[in-house]
Design a protein around this motif. Structure first.
Motif, PDB file in Angstrom:
ATOM      1  N   PHE A   8       5.344  14.192   7.791  1.00 39.17           N
ATOM      2  CA  PHE A   8       5.235  13.461   6.532  1.00 39.17           C
ATOM      3  C   PHE A   8       3.757  13.298   6.193  1.00 39.17           C
ATOM      4  CE2 PHE A   8       9.603  12.556   7.132  1.00 39.17           C
ATOM      5  CZ  PHE A   8      10.107  11.969   5.979  1.00 39.17           C
ATOM      6  N   ILE A   9       3.461  13.263   4.907  1.00 40.74           N
ATOM      7  CA  ILE A   9       2.092  13.134   4.411  1.00 40.74           C
ATOM      8  C   ILE A   9       1.873  11.699   3.933  1.00 40.74           C
ATOM      9  CG2 ILE A   9       0.424  13.953   2.679  1.00 40.74           C
ATOM     10  CD1 ILE A   9       1.277  16.101   4.735  1.00 40.74           C
ATOM     11  N   TYR A  10       0.782  11.094   4.378  1.00 44.65           N
ATOM     12  CA  TYR A  10       0.397   9.764   3.912  1.00 44.65           C
ATOM     13  C   TYR A  10      -0.169   9.899   2.505  1.00 44.65           C
ATOM     14  CZ  TYR A  10      -2.502   5.573   3.427  1.00 44.65           C
ATOM     15  OH  TYR A  10      -3.101   4.430   2.958  1.00 44.65           O
ATOM     16  N   GLU A  11       0.391   9.152   1.553  1.00 51.88           N
ATOM     17  CA  GLU A  11      -0.035   9.243   0.160  1.00 51.88           C
ATOM     18  C   GLU A  11      -0.892   8.067  -0.285  1.00 51.88           C
ATOM     19  OE1 GLU A  11       3.552   9.777  -2.153  1.00 51.88           O
ATOM     20  OE2 GLU A  11       3.480  11.934  -1.818  1.00 51.88           O
ATOM     21  N   GLY A  12      -0.869   6.977   0.456  1.00 51.01           N
ATOM     22  CA  GLY A  12      -1.658   5.815   0.069  1.00 51.01           C
ATOM     23  C   GLY A  12      -0.931   4.529   0.387  1.00 51.01           C
ATOM     24  N   THR A  13      -1.589   3.423   0.075  1.00 56.01           N
ATOM     25  CA  THR A  13      -1.033   2.103   0.340  1.00 56.01           C
ATOM     26  C   THR A  13      -0.641   1.442  -0.978  1.00 56.01           C
ATOM     27  OG1 THR A  13      -2.359   1.859   2.335  1.00 56.01           O
ATOM     28  CG2 THR A  13      -1.490  -0.168   1.359  1.00 56.01           C
ATOM     29  N   LEU A  14       0.580   0.973  -1.022  1.00 56.17           N
ATOM     30  CA  LEU A  14       1.080   0.213  -2.163  1.00 56.17           C
ATOM     31  C   LEU A  14       0.785  -1.258  -1.864  1.00 56.17           C
ATOM     32  CD1 LEU A  14       4.529   2.045  -2.384  1.00 56.17           C
ATOM     33  CD2 LEU A  14       2.465   2.551  -3.700  1.00 56.17           C
ATOM     34  N   ARG A  15      -0.246  -1.786  -2.505  1.00 54.61           N
ATOM     35  CA  ARG A  15      -0.717  -3.135  -2.187  1.00 54.61           C
ATOM     36  C   ARG A  15       0.254  -4.194  -2.694  1.00 54.61           C
ATOM     37  NH1 ARG A  15      -5.795  -4.449  -4.388  1.00 54.61           N
ATOM     38  NH2 ARG A  15      -5.003  -3.576  -6.307  1.00 54.61           N
ATOM     39  N   GLN A  16       0.597  -5.121  -1.791  1.00 56.54           N
ATOM     40  CA  GLN A  16       1.520  -6.217  -2.087  1.00 56.54           C
ATOM     41  C   GLN A  16       2.711  -5.722  -2.901  1.00 56.54           C
ATOM     42  OE1 GLN A  16      -0.467  -9.738  -3.555  1.00 56.54           O
ATOM     43  NE2 GLN A  16      -1.879  -9.771  -1.835  1.00 56.54           N
ATOM     44  N   SER A  17       3.293  -4.651  -2.417  1.00 57.38           N
ATOM     45  CA  SER A  17       4.340  -3.924  -3.141  1.00 57.38           C
ATOM     46  C   SER A  17       5.694  -4.630  -3.130  1.00 57.38           C
ATOM     47  CB  SER A  17       4.481  -2.534  -2.538  1.00 57.38           C
ATOM     48  OG  SER A  17       5.518  -1.826  -3.126  1.00 57.38           O
ATOM     49  N   GLU A  18       5.988  -5.328  -2.051  1.00 58.90           N
ATOM     50  CA  GLU A  18       7.289  -5.986  -1.930  1.00 58.90           C
ATOM     51  C   GLU A  18       7.109  -7.352  -1.302  1.00 58.90           C
ATOM     52  OE1 GLU A  18      10.105  -3.572   0.206  1.00 58.90           O
ATOM     53  OE2 GLU A  18       9.916  -1.916  -1.219  1.00 58.90           O
ATOM     54  N   LYS A  19       8.103  -8.184  -1.519  1.00 53.28           N
ATOM     55  CA  LYS A  19       8.114  -9.495  -0.879  1.00 53.28           C
ATOM     56  C   LYS A  19       9.103  -9.427   0.267  1.00 53.28           C
ATOM     57  CE  LYS A  19       7.819 -14.291  -2.216  1.00 53.28           C
ATOM     58  NZ  LYS A  19       8.011 -15.260  -3.302  1.00 53.28           N
ATOM     59  N   SER A  20       8.645  -9.755   1.454  1.00 56.24           N
ATOM     60  CA  SER A  20       9.479  -9.708   2.645  1.00 56.24           C
ATOM     61  C   SER A  20       9.240 -10.964   3.463  1.00 56.24           C
ATOM     62  CB  SER A  20       9.151  -8.463   3.467  1.00 56.24           C
ATOM     63  OG  SER A  20       9.918  -8.429   4.649  1.00 56.24           O
ATOM     64  N   LYS A  21      10.317 -11.645   3.768  1.00 56.09           N
ATOM     65  CA  LYS A  21      10.247 -12.855   4.595  1.00 56.09           C
ATOM     66  C   LYS A  21       9.273 -13.872   4.013  1.00 56.09           C
ATOM     67  CE  LYS A  21      11.627 -10.043   8.450  1.00 56.09           C
ATOM     68  NZ  LYS A  21      11.293  -9.349   9.654  1.00 56.09           N
ATOM     69  N   GLY A  22       9.299 -13.981   2.680  1.00 57.56           N
ATOM     70  CA  GLY A  22       8.533 -15.008   2.001  1.00 57.56           C
ATOM     71  C   GLY A  22       7.078 -14.681   1.703  1.00 57.56           C
ATOM     72  N   ARG A  23       6.664 -13.446   1.973  1.00 53.93           N
ATOM     73  CA  ARG A  23       5.271 -13.088   1.691  1.00 53.93           C
ATOM     74  C   ARG A  23       5.207 -11.680   1.109  1.00 53.93           C
ATOM     75  NH1 ARG A  23       2.965  -9.740   5.613  1.00 53.93           N
ATOM     76  NH2 ARG A  23       4.338  -9.370   7.371  1.00 53.93           N
ATOM     77  N   PHE A  24       4.168 -11.436   0.336  1.00 52.55           N
ATOM     78  CA  PHE A  24       3.958 -10.095  -0.203  1.00 52.55           C
ATOM     79  C   PHE A  24       3.368  -9.213   0.886  1.00 52.55           C
ATOM     80  CE2 PHE A  24       3.963 -12.578  -4.139  1.00 52.55           C
ATOM     81  CZ  PHE A  24       4.873 -11.833  -4.874  1.00 52.55           C
ATOM     82  N   ILE A  25       3.891  -7.995   0.983  1.00 53.95           N
ATOM     83  CA  ILE A  25       3.426  -7.066   2.019  1.00 53.95           C
ATOM     84  C   ILE A  25       2.947  -5.766   1.389  1.00 53.95           C
ATOM     85  CG2 ILE A  25       4.875  -8.004   3.869  1.00 53.95           C
ATOM     86  CD1 ILE A  25       6.766  -5.550   3.352  1.00 53.95           C
ATOM     87  N   ASP A  26       1.961  -5.169   2.045  1.00 49.15           N
ATOM     88  CA  ASP A  26       1.520  -3.821   1.703  1.00 49.15           C
ATOM     89  C   ASP A  26       2.493  -2.838   2.340  1.00 49.15           C
ATOM     90  OD1 ASP A  26      -0.715  -5.000   0.564  1.00 49.15           O
ATOM     91  OD2 ASP A  26      -2.077  -4.424   2.185  1.00 49.15           O
ATOM     92  N   LEU A  27       2.660  -1.699   1.703  1.00 53.98           N
ATOM     93  CA  LEU A  27       3.474  -0.634   2.257  1.00 53.98           C
ATOM     94  C   LEU A  27       2.724   0.681   2.146  1.00 53.98           C
ATOM     95  CD1 LEU A  27       6.953  -1.531   0.735  1.00 53.98           C
ATOM     96  CD2 LEU A  27       6.268  -1.743   3.126  1.00 53.98           C
ATOM     97  N   ASN A  28       2.669   1.421   3.251  1.00 52.96           N
ATOM     98  CA  ASN A  28       2.119   2.772   3.215  1.00 52.96           C
ATOM     99  C   ASN A  28       3.211   3.711   2.727  1.00 52.96           C
ATOM    100  OD1 ASN A  28      -0.258   1.832   4.276  1.00 52.96           O
ATOM    101  ND2 ASN A  28       0.022   2.720   6.298  1.00 52.96           N
ATOM    102  N   MET A  29       2.864   4.576   1.804  1.00 55.76           N
ATOM    103  CA  MET A  29       3.815   5.551   1.276  1.00 55.76           C
ATOM    104  C   MET A  29       3.595   6.889   1.974  1.00 55.76           C
ATOM    105  SD  MET A  29       6.236   6.580  -0.727  1.00 55.76           S
ATOM    106  CE  MET A  29       6.475   5.588  -2.195  1.00 55.76           C
ATOM    107  N   TYR A  30       4.675   7.424   2.531  1.00 58.87           N
ATOM    108  CA  TYR A  30       4.683   8.745   3.145  1.00 58.87           C
ATOM    109  C   TYR A  30       5.736   9.584   2.429  1.00 58.87           C
ATOM    110  CZ  TYR A  30       1.949   6.884   7.015  1.00 58.87           C
ATOM    111  OH  TYR A  30       0.949   6.323   7.766  1.00 58.87           O
ATOM    112  N   SER A  31       5.520  10.893   2.394  1.00 62.69           N
ATOM    113  CA  SER A  31       6.528  11.762   1.796  1.00 62.69           C
ATOM    114  C   SER A  31       6.543  13.113   2.499  1.00 62.69           C
ATOM    115  CB  SER A  31       6.261  11.959   0.301  1.00 62.69           C
ATOM    116  OG  SER A  31       5.123  12.766   0.113  1.00 62.69           O
TER     117      SER A  31
END
Length: 179
Positions: free
Chosen positions: A148-171
């Motif tokens: 898989f190729i790392y495409e970048g970081t989605l900053r504060q992309s989702e809320k999980s367990k009460g906090r916003f989290i960054d997610l690395n996008m791979y494809s």
């Protein structure tokens, strides 16, 4: 649309409600759910609810979730699947988790590779995505092993367990899949 997938050591089949005792054991482990968007389960009814919900999504062709079964023992050791299916754009997002006792044995890449073959060859998808918290080093290693190729970081992309989290996008694209 949902068909069983077989690999060298694994059988991936659509989740059944009677998988709930095994999946509850996995989903109740805080180490397993650490990077999932759920809290660790407290009772088996939560597992039954999630399985029912995922099966409804499968009927609507929006997602497919499989129980990962170790072929030799017949034990359920995790789950994996397509969290979202987008047939118009020929892509899907994958997700997976394994029981902690099966970490480090190559089961995750083997299961995901089976999903990839099904996605590209049967579902005729072009792109598979995976969103991973940057701290989830083990999952990142699985994706990198599968090219898989790392495409970048989605900053504060989702809320999980009460906090916003960054997610690395791979494809991974169909043309990049190594046979």
């Amino acid at each position: 649309m949902v068909t069983d997938i077989y690999t060298e050591r694994l059988h991936l089949r659509k989740m059944h409600i009677n998988d709930s005792p095994s999946l509850f054991k996995i989903w109740s482990d805080p180490d397993v759910t650490k990077f999932m968007n759920i809290d660790n389960f407290k009772n088996e009814s939560q597992a039954k609810e999630i399985i029912s919900y995922l099966n409804e999504l499968a009927e609507d062709e929006k997602a497919i979730r499989y129980s990962i079964i170790e072929s030799t023992s017949g034990d359920i050791i995790g789950s994996c699947g397509f969290n979202s299916l987008d047939f118009d754009n020929e892509k899907a997002e994958i997700g997976y988790e394994l029981a902690k006792s099966h970490w480090g044995k190559g089961y995750a890449p083997e299961a995901i590779d089976g999903l990839l073959d099904y996605a590209f060859n049967t579902l005729k998808l072009n792109r598979i995505e995976a969103k991973v918290e940057p701290e989830n080093i083990n999952s990142i290693k699985v994706l990198e092993k599968l090219h898989f190729i790392y495409e970048g970081t989605l900053r504060q992309s989702e809320k999980s367990k009460g906090r916003f989290i960054d997610l690395n996008m791979y494809s991974l694209l169909r043309t990049e899949k190594r046979l």
